[in-house]
Write a protein that holds these residues in place. Structure first.
Motif, PDB file in Angstrom:
ATOM      1  N   ARG A  66     -68.840 -74.783 -26.350  1.00  0.00           N
ATOM      2  CA  ARG A  66     -67.911 -75.916 -26.519  1.00  0.00           C
ATOM      3  C   ARG A  66     -66.890 -75.651 -27.616  1.00  0.00           C
ATOM      4  N   THR A  67     -67.286 -74.854 -28.625  1.00  0.00           N
ATOM      5  CA  THR A  67     -66.371 -74.599 -29.736  1.00  0.00           C
ATOM      6  C   THR A  67     -66.012 -73.119 -29.902  1.00  0.00           C
ATOM      7  N   ILE A  68     -66.876 -72.236 -29.463  1.00  0.00           N
ATOM      8  CA  ILE A  68     -66.608 -70.798 -29.525  1.00  0.00           C
ATOM      9  C   ILE A  68     -66.042 -70.401 -28.165  1.00  0.00           C
ATOM     10  N   PRO A  69     -64.988 -69.585 -28.117  1.00  0.00           N
ATOM     11  CA  PRO A  69     -64.482 -69.143 -26.809  1.00  0.00           C
ATOM     12  C   PRO A  69     -65.612 -68.551 -25.961  1.00  0.00           C
ATOM     13  N   MET A  70     -65.660 -68.944 -24.685  1.00  0.00           N
ATOM     14  CA  MET A  70     -66.801 -68.580 -23.847  1.00  0.00           C
ATOM     15  C   MET A  70     -66.995 -67.068 -23.742  1.00  0.00           C
ATOM     16  N   GLY A  71     -65.918 -66.302 -23.667  1.00  0.00           N
ATOM     17  CA  GLY A  71     -66.065 -64.844 -23.602  1.00  0.00           C
ATOM     18  C   GLY A  71     -66.774 -64.298 -24.830  1.00  0.00           C
ATOM     19  N   THR A  72     -66.387 -64.781 -25.982  1.00  0.00           N
ATOM     20  CA  THR A  72     -67.026 -64.364 -27.230  1.00  0.00           C
ATOM     21  C   THR A  72     -68.464 -64.858 -27.284  1.00  0.00           C
ATOM     22  N   ALA A  73     -68.664 -66.121 -26.928  1.00  0.00           N
ATOM     23  CA  ALA A  73     -70.017 -66.689 -26.969  1.00  0.00           C
ATOM     24  C   ALA A  73     -70.951 -65.916 -26.053  1.00  0.00           C
ATOM     25  N   TYR A  74     -70.499 -65.633 -24.844  1.00  0.00           N
ATOM     26  CA  TYR A  74     -71.364 -64.919 -23.893  1.00  0.00           C
ATOM     27  C   TYR A  74     -71.650 -63.502 -24.370  1.00  0.00           C
ATOM     28  N   ALA A  75     -70.631 -62.819 -24.891  1.00  0.00           N
ATOM     29  CA  ALA A  75     -70.842 -61.454 -25.369  1.00  0.00           C
ATOM     30  C   ALA A  75     -71.843 -61.412 -26.523  1.00  0.00           C
ATOM     31  N   VAL A  76     -71.723 -62.358 -27.446  1.00  0.00           N
ATOM     32  CA  VAL A  76     -72.655 -62.406 -28.579  1.00  0.00           C
ATOM     33  C   VAL A  76     -74.046 -62.774 -28.101  1.00  0.00           C
ATOM     34  N   TRP A  77     -74.146 -63.753 -27.206  1.00  0.00           N
ATOM     35  CA  TRP A  77     -75.440 -64.196 -26.663  1.00  0.00           C
ATOM     36  C   TRP A  77     -76.133 -63.048 -25.929  1.00  0.00           C
ATOM     37  N   ALA A  78     -75.409 -62.400 -25.026  1.00  0.00           N
ATOM     38  CA  ALA A  78     -75.995 -61.314 -24.237  1.00  0.00           C
ATOM     39  C   ALA A  78     -76.294 -60.098 -25.106  1.00  0.00           C
ATOM     40  N   GLY A  79     -75.357 -59.756 -25.989  1.00  0.00           N
ATOM     41  CA  GLY A  79     -75.572 -58.599 -26.856  1.00  0.00           C
ATOM     42  C   GLY A  79     -76.704 -58.815 -27.838  1.00  0.00           C
ATOM     43  N   GLY A  80     -76.775 -60.014 -28.397  1.00  0.00           N
ATOM     44  CA  GLY A  80     -77.880 -60.331 -29.312  1.00  0.00           C
ATOM     45  C   GLY A  80     -79.220 -60.306 -28.600  1.00  0.00           C
ATOM     46  N   GLY A  81     -79.238 -60.844 -27.388  1.00  0.00           N
ATOM     47  CA  GLY A  81     -80.474 -60.810 -26.607  1.00  0.00           C
ATOM     48  C   GLY A  81     -80.876 -59.389 -26.246  1.00  0.00           C
ATOM     49  N   ALA A  82     -79.892 -58.575 -25.877  1.00  0.00           N
ATOM     50  CA  ALA A  82     -80.175 -57.174 -25.544  1.00  0.00           C
ATOM     51  C   ALA A  82     -80.695 -56.416 -26.763  1.00  0.00           C
ATOM     52  N   ALA A  83     -80.037 -56.624 -27.902  1.00  0.00           N
ATOM     53  CA  ALA A  83     -80.477 -55.949 -29.131  1.00  0.00           C
ATOM     54  C   ALA A  83     -81.894 -56.389 -29.497  1.00  0.00           C
TER      55      ALA A  83
END
Length: 104
Positions: free
Chosen positions: A51-68
């Motif tokens: 809602r506040t973080i651009p979705m592309g950035t949010a998804y990349a951080v979410w997916a990358g953090g989960g992968a890490a």
């Protein structure tokens, strides 16, 4: 607050990915419940952060953090290979996540 929710969502992503190791074709009910709760919490937190973080950035951080997190969990608890190459690539992934936060 959105960034905290996003990081927490990434931790729940590690939880649902890890629980998939144990669901046994969705017959192991406690692990199925763990999976469903983790995936639900993870998606809700991603939606909230988006809602506040651009979705592309949010998804990349979410997916990358989960992968890490999944890689680290695999190396620490499941006997997956630890090599210099894996550690360097993991470091690069975390560095990219931090970089996305810094340019936000």
């Amino acid at each position: 607050m959105a960034w905290l929710a996003l990081l927490l969502g990434g931790l729940f992503e590690v939880g649902f990915a890890t629980s998939l190791r144990f669901v046994d074709g969705f017959r192991n009910i406690p692990w199925v419940v763990t999976f469903l709760l983790s995936v639900s919490a993870s998606m809700m937190l991603l939606e909230y952060a988006g809602r506040t973080i651009p979705m592309g950035t949010a998804y990349a951080v979410w997916a990358g953090g989960g992968a890490a997190g999944g890689v680290v969990l695999g190396m620490v608890f499941f006997g997956e290979a630890v090599s210099l190459a894996r550690v360097l690539l993991l470091t690069g992934l975390v560095g990219c996540i931090i970089g996305l936060r810094m340019v936000e």
